[in-house]
Design an enzyme around this catalytic site. Structure first.
Site, PDB file in Angstrom:
ATOM      1  N   CYS A   9      69.485  71.385  19.888  1.00  0.00           N
ATOM      2  CA  CYS A   9      68.392  71.692  20.800  1.00  0.00           C
ATOM      3  C   CYS A   9      68.795  72.671  21.892  1.00  0.00           C
ATOM      4  O   CYS A   9      69.967  72.897  22.162  1.00  0.00           O
ATOM      5  CB  CYS A   9      67.900  70.414  21.491  1.00  0.00           C
ATOM      6  SG  CYS A   9      67.509  69.078  20.380  1.00  0.00           S
ATOM      7  N   GLY A  35      67.204  76.125  18.454  1.00  0.00           N
ATOM      8  CA  GLY A  35      66.314  75.211  17.749  1.00  0.00           C
ATOM      9  C   GLY A  35      65.059  75.930  17.333  1.00  0.00           C
ATOM     10  O   GLY A  35      64.382  76.519  18.169  1.00  0.00           O
ATOM     11  N   ASN A 118      69.539  67.431  24.671  1.00  0.00           N
ATOM     12  CA  ASN A 118      70.364  68.206  23.749  1.00  0.00           C
ATOM     13  C   ASN A 118      71.666  67.452  23.544  1.00  0.00           C
ATOM     14  O   ASN A 118      72.440  67.291  24.482  1.00  0.00           O
ATOM     15  CB  ASN A 118      70.653  69.597  24.325  1.00  0.00           C
ATOM     16  CG  ASN A 118      71.646  70.376  23.472  1.00  0.00           C
ATOM     17  OD1 ASN A 118      71.695  70.198  22.258  1.00  0.00           O
ATOM     18  ND2 ASN A 118      72.436  71.224  24.097  1.00  0.00           N
ATOM     19  N   GLY A 119      71.901  66.972  22.321  1.00  0.00           N
ATOM     20  CA  GLY A 119      73.139  66.248  22.059  1.00  0.00           C
ATOM     21  C   GLY A 119      72.953  65.163  21.024  1.00  0.00           C
ATOM     22  O   GLY A 119      71.993  65.170  20.245  1.00  0.00           O
ATOM     23  N   TYR A 265      80.051  80.381  17.810  1.00  0.00           N
ATOM     24  CA  TYR A 265      78.817  80.697  17.083  1.00  0.00           C
ATOM     25  C   TYR A 265      77.519  80.405  17.824  1.00  0.00           C
ATOM     26  O   TYR A 265      76.627  81.248  17.864  1.00  0.00           O
ATOM     27  CB  TYR A 265      78.817  79.925  15.754  1.00  0.00           C
ATOM     28  CG  TYR A 265      77.534  80.029  14.970  1.00  0.00           C
ATOM     29  CD1 TYR A 265      77.170  81.228  14.370  1.00  0.00           C
ATOM     30  CD2 TYR A 265      76.676  78.940  14.839  1.00  0.00           C
ATOM     31  CE1 TYR A 265      75.977  81.340  13.645  1.00  0.00           C
ATOM     32  CE2 TYR A 265      75.483  79.036  14.121  1.00  0.00           C
ATOM     33  CZ  TYR A 265      75.151  80.244  13.526  1.00  0.00           C
ATOM     34  OH  TYR A 265      73.986  80.357  12.826  1.00  0.00           O
ATOM     35  N   SER A 315      76.193  87.197  14.931  1.00  0.00           N
ATOM     36  CA  SER A 315      77.081  86.370  15.743  1.00  0.00           C
ATOM     37  C   SER A 315      78.547  86.771  15.621  1.00  0.00           C
ATOM     38  O   SER A 315      79.358  86.400  16.459  1.00  0.00           O
ATOM     39  CB  SER A 315      76.906  84.892  15.368  1.00  0.00           C
ATOM     40  OG  SER A 315      77.150  84.692  13.985  1.00  0.00           O
ATOM     41  N   ASP A 382      83.630  87.087   9.735  1.00  0.00           N
ATOM     42  CA  ASP A 382      82.525  86.158   9.970  1.00  0.00           C
ATOM     43  C   ASP A 382      83.013  85.071  10.922  1.00  0.00           C
ATOM     44  O   ASP A 382      84.217  84.838  11.061  1.00  0.00           O
ATOM     45  CB  ASP A 382      82.034  85.541   8.655  1.00  0.00           C
ATOM     46  CG  ASP A 382      80.617  84.996   8.756  1.00  0.00           C
ATOM     47  OD1 ASP A 382      80.034  85.050   9.855  1.00  0.00           O
ATOM     48  OD2 ASP A 382      80.097  84.510   7.735  1.00  0.00           O
ATOM     49  N   CYS A 419      80.538  66.603  12.706  1.00  0.00           N
ATOM     50  CA  CYS A 419      80.423  66.538  14.159  1.00  0.00           C
ATOM     51  C   CYS A 419      79.468  65.411  14.519  1.00  0.00           C
ATOM     52  O   CYS A 419      78.409  65.266  13.919  1.00  0.00           O
ATOM     53  CB  CYS A 419      79.897  67.860  14.716  1.00  0.00           C
ATOM     54  SG  CYS A 419      79.559  67.802  16.488  1.00  0.00           S
ATOM     55  N   CYS A 475      86.629  70.490  22.726  1.00  0.00           N
ATOM     56  CA  CYS A 475      86.559  69.652  21.530  1.00  0.00           C
ATOM     57  C   CYS A 475      86.721  70.526  20.294  1.00  0.00           C
ATOM     58  O   CYS A 475      86.004  71.513  20.129  1.00  0.00           O
ATOM     59  CB  CYS A 475      85.221  68.913  21.473  1.00  0.00           C
ATOM     60  SG  CYS A 475      84.984  67.944  19.957  1.00  0.00           S
ATOM     61  N   CYS A 478      85.628  69.186  14.670  1.00  0.00           N
ATOM     62  CA  CYS A 478      85.157  69.621  13.351  1.00  0.00           C
ATOM     63  C   CYS A 478      86.252  70.337  12.572  1.00  0.00           C
ATOM     64  O   CYS A 478      86.202  70.412  11.341  1.00  0.00           O
ATOM     65  CB  CYS A 478      83.923  70.499  13.476  1.00  0.00           C
ATOM     66  SG  CYS A 478      84.132  71.958  14.512  1.00  0.00           S
TER      67      CYS A 478
END
Length: 499
Positions: A9, A35, A118-119, A265, A315, A382, A419, A475, A478
């Site tokens: 979000c 989003g 958001n989360g 990203y 990106s 990329d 994640c 963090c 991932c």
């Protein structure tokens, strides 16, 4: 079936502006990348005819431009001097549920209350079970609704204390905007997983996921909202000149854990998050990619034409620039070129005539510049590889343009783990790095590249640190599987089946 991760979000809030909803609309438009499945706005104002405070809302499926295409929404419905807005991405199973579209709005014993989130709450299952045992009936499948029920069931006397009581029970990654009849409250979780910034426009206070939402509204950036900070913006703020600030303590002794993938990203390159410009960080990431995999180490081919570095737009543009610049600085001859053109007008629901193949969909989004690629050694940069399907189609497209070699460079490490803090990845068995158990040569063959090179986790962290030396902890779960905030056994179950 996108071949990129999704952030859940984007949120935007404004207090004390006569056109609060309009500014929220523009803010959500700038945050559209966070989003794209639904959008909504809730405002707060005092209805003189009913002599009560009310919270009108408007939300729906689709992009911001589509949901709010009728201008009368702003002149006749979304009135008031305060507003919060939300762009939403969801998992496929919940996408069609209109009850999940945020912001959520309720009326309970202490007045009106709206929330945008958001989360991802890591203890959502336990909280939901507890509330269901109390007889709570849920209207959505979103963990955001849990927060509203925790607030309404709190035995604290004031609305603010009820909100603080609820915040003390949730865990995980969350940036929240809560709108009451009198206040705009902004919250960032104690680990600071997601970005959240505070700004000011004349006498108005503004909060958003990224600063690009400030730029479109000509809002002055004041600062990042700190991890664990609860900001209270109300009439007292107008008198004192600064929002009140409270603080939430981290759980289990964990430290700051800002999502490093925001830099890789998610965030727009023109945004400033976690205290630094995204564009600057991505250039440093490209630099470290060149340090680990300089052009001479990647290829031994000698041609009369200079090797070219191209990006997968958009990106990866700045990381590719950083990679090319660092190689040139090291004395490695190369040239940054535009080898892929992206079509920005592809509809999200596009279906190829007679088929729905990924190959056709990729070709509607990207096309090669054949004159640039022919007979060249190509270094394709990329930001990430998730399933690898789009990567394979891109390599095949470039191969058809007649290059001598294609070397695929990724400005992040292999994505090996799910994640649980607000990003949506495919299931573990769909992650190409997990399918091949991290075997880079196998992945390279799978996507059809002559070679494949990922930036190391250490290189990624070092690059971010060089660009943002004042930054807090990051963090990398991932990539590394090291989860900074404990994850319930139920959430880990799926992962354990594959690792």
């Amino acid at each position: 079936m996108s071949d990129k991760p999704h952030d859940y979000c984007g949120i935007f809030g404004i207090y004390n502006h006569p056109e609060a909803a309009v500014h929220t609309y523009y803010g959500l438009h700038a945050l559209q990348h966070r989003g794209q499945e639904s959008a909504g706005i809730v405002t707060s104002w005092f209805d003189p005819e009913k002599s009560i405070p009310v919270m009108p809302q408007h939300k729906g499926f689709g992009l911001v431009l589509n949901v709010f295409e009728n201008q009368k929404i702003f002149t006749e419905k979304l009135l008031g001097h305060a507003a919060i807005g939300h762009n939403r991405y969801s998992t496929s199973g919940a996408a069609a549920n209109a009850q999940n579209i945020q912001p959520f709005r309720v009326h309970y014993k202490n007045g009106n209350l709206a929330i945008a989130h958001n989360g991802n709450l890591t203890n959502a299952a336990a909280l939901r079970k507890m509330l269901e045992e109390r007889g709570v009936i849920f209207q959505s499948t979103s963990d955001t609704e849990l927060i509203l029920h925790l607030i309404s069931h709190s035995d604290k006397s004031t609305q603010l204390d009820q909100i603080l009581d609820a915040l003390g029970q949730i865990e995980g990654a969350y940036c929240l905007l809560l709108l009451t009849d009198e206040k705009l409250i902004a919250v960032r979780d104690p680990n600071g997983f997601r970005p959240l910034v505070l700004g000011k426009k004349d006498e108005s206070w503004v909060v958003a996921s990224e600063t690009c939402a400030f730029d479109i509204n000509q809002v002055e950036l004041i600062r990042d909202i700190k991890p664990g900070e609860v900001l209270i913006i109300d009439r007292q703020t107008m008198e004192s000149g600064m929002p009140r600030s409270l603080h939430l303590e981290p759980i289990h002794g964990t430290g700051d854990s800002q999502c490093i993938f925001e830099y890789v990203y998610f965030s727009r390159p023109d945004s400033r998050i976690f205290g630094e410009n995204t564009d600057k960080v991505r250039r440093k990431i490209g630099k470290y990619l060149a340090k680990e995999f300089p052009i001479p180490d990647v290829t031994s081919t000698r041609t009369d034409k200079v090797p070219i570095v191209i990006s997968v737009p958009d990106s990866s543009n700045t990381a590719a620039l950083g990679y090319a610049h660092e190689n040139q600085k090291q004395g490695n001859d190369c040239k940054y070129e535009i080898g892929l053109i992206r079509n920005h007008y592809v509809g999200r629901t596009f279906i190829a005539p007679g088929q729905a193949s990924r190959d056709v969909k990729v070709r509607t989004k990207f096309n090669t510049v054949k004159g640039v690629l022919k007979d060249r050694v190509v270094f394709l940069v990329d930001d990430s590889i998730v399933r690898g399907t789009t990567s394979a189609h891109l390599v095949n497209m470039i191969r058809n343009a007649g290059p001598k070699e294609i070397h695929f460079l990724v400005s992040s490490p292999p994505i090996m783990h799910p994640c649980y803090y607000g990003m949506d990845f495919p299931s573990p068995e769909e992650l190409i790095a997990n399918v091949h158990r991290g075997n880079i040569e196998d992945i390279a063959r799978s996507i059809g590249a002559d070679s494949l090179h990922y930036l190391s986790p250490e290189g990624l962290v070092d690059a971010v640190r060089e660009a943002n030396p004042e930054g807090r902890g990051f963090c990398t779960a991932c990539f590394t599987g090291k989860y900074p905030v404990p994850v319930s056994s139920r959430m880990l179950k799926e992962e354990n089946e594959y690792y």
